[in-house]
Design an enzyme around this catalytic site. Structure first.
Site, short mmCIF file in Angstrom:
data_model
loop_
_atom_site.label_atom_id
_atom_site.label_comp_id
_atom_site.label_asym_id
_atom_site.label_seq_id
_atom_site.Cartn_x
_atom_site.Cartn_y
_atom_site.Cartn_z
N ASP A 10 -18.52 20.30 -41.85
CA ASP A 10 -18.36 20.73 -40.51
C ASP A 10 -18.10 19.65 -39.75
OD1 ASP A 10 -19.31 22.15 -38.06
OD2 ASP A 10 -20.90 20.48 -37.98
N ASP A 12 -18.36 19.01 -35.56
CA ASP A 12 -19.39 18.63 -34.57
C ASP A 12 -20.50 18.27 -35.16
OD1 ASP A 12 -17.74 18.38 -31.96
OD2 ASP A 12 -17.21 20.45 -32.32
#
Length: 218
Positions: A10, A12
């Site tokens: 991922d 953020d």
């Protein structure tokens, strides 16, 4: 024997230390429109979702016509001072160490394509990823589409792919895709929330992730 051929991150809250910045932008956007301002926990819970899905959580049912304005307000606050958001410690070193073992490295994010490309350019680490997927090309998390597209792109079996993320959306996506998952607690969701998704492990930093992962790539 190497356990994984593909490691997907991922963005953020996992590689980029942007959780606080996103929470602040959500809260400021709600203030701008005189809507109830969510607490930090509620605001951080939606991080990782498609922006429209995330902001819909804070738009009253009877005021859904205000959703576009709320999204615009979020974008305005998010982009302000974005250049001050930085990578987590040891992000580059961790990615380089993983790549040195000959495995594919990718990103699966709830960010837009333009947003991710802009962030990668600012961070200067775009060359460390073999592929990226965003909500502009795929269904939003926790739908498995991002991971299924990536495993298909690389010709990797799902059971030999590992998803690393800071939210339950990331780990549920891994579960739905038949991939393995590792949670990292320095982002949006607390360890106890991540644990409910039954990841293989929960680590608390990128160096700790490297210590857990690198022996499994030999």
């Amino acid at each position: 024997m190497r356990e994984y051929d593909l490691v997907v991150f991922d963005w953020d809250g996992t590689l980029m230390d942007s959780t606080g910045h996103i929470v602040h932008a959500i809260q400021q956007a709600c203030r701008d429109l005189a809507l109830p301002v969510p607490a930090r926990e509620a605001a951080s819970h939606v991080i990782g979702l498609r922006l429209s899905d995330a902001m819909r959580q804070f738009c009253p049912v009877r005021q859904t016509d205000r959703l576009p304005d709320l999204i615009d307000a979020f974008r305005r606050h998010y982009q302000a001072n974005l250049d001050q958001v930085t990578l987590f410690d040891a992000a580059r070193e961790t990615l380089e160490a993983i790549r040195a073992h000959g495995v594919f490295v990718a990103i699966a994010t709830g960010s837009s394509r333009a947003g991710l490309d802009r962030a990668l350019a600012a961070a200067g680490i775009g060359e460390l990823f073999d592929a990226t997927r965003t909500v502009d090309e795929c269904h939003s998390k926790p739908h498995p589409d991002m991971l299924l597209q990536l495993t298909d792109f690389f010709g990797v079996e799902c059971r030999r792919a590992l998803m690393v993320g800071d939210t339950s959306h990331d780990l549920l996506m891994a579960n739905h895709a038949g991939c393995h998952g590792v949670g990292i607690s320095h982002g949006a969701h607390a360890s106890e929330h991540l644990q409910r998704c039954q990841p293989l492990a929960i680590v608390h930093s990128l160096p700790e992730l490297a210590s857990w992962l690198l022996p499994r790539l030999c």
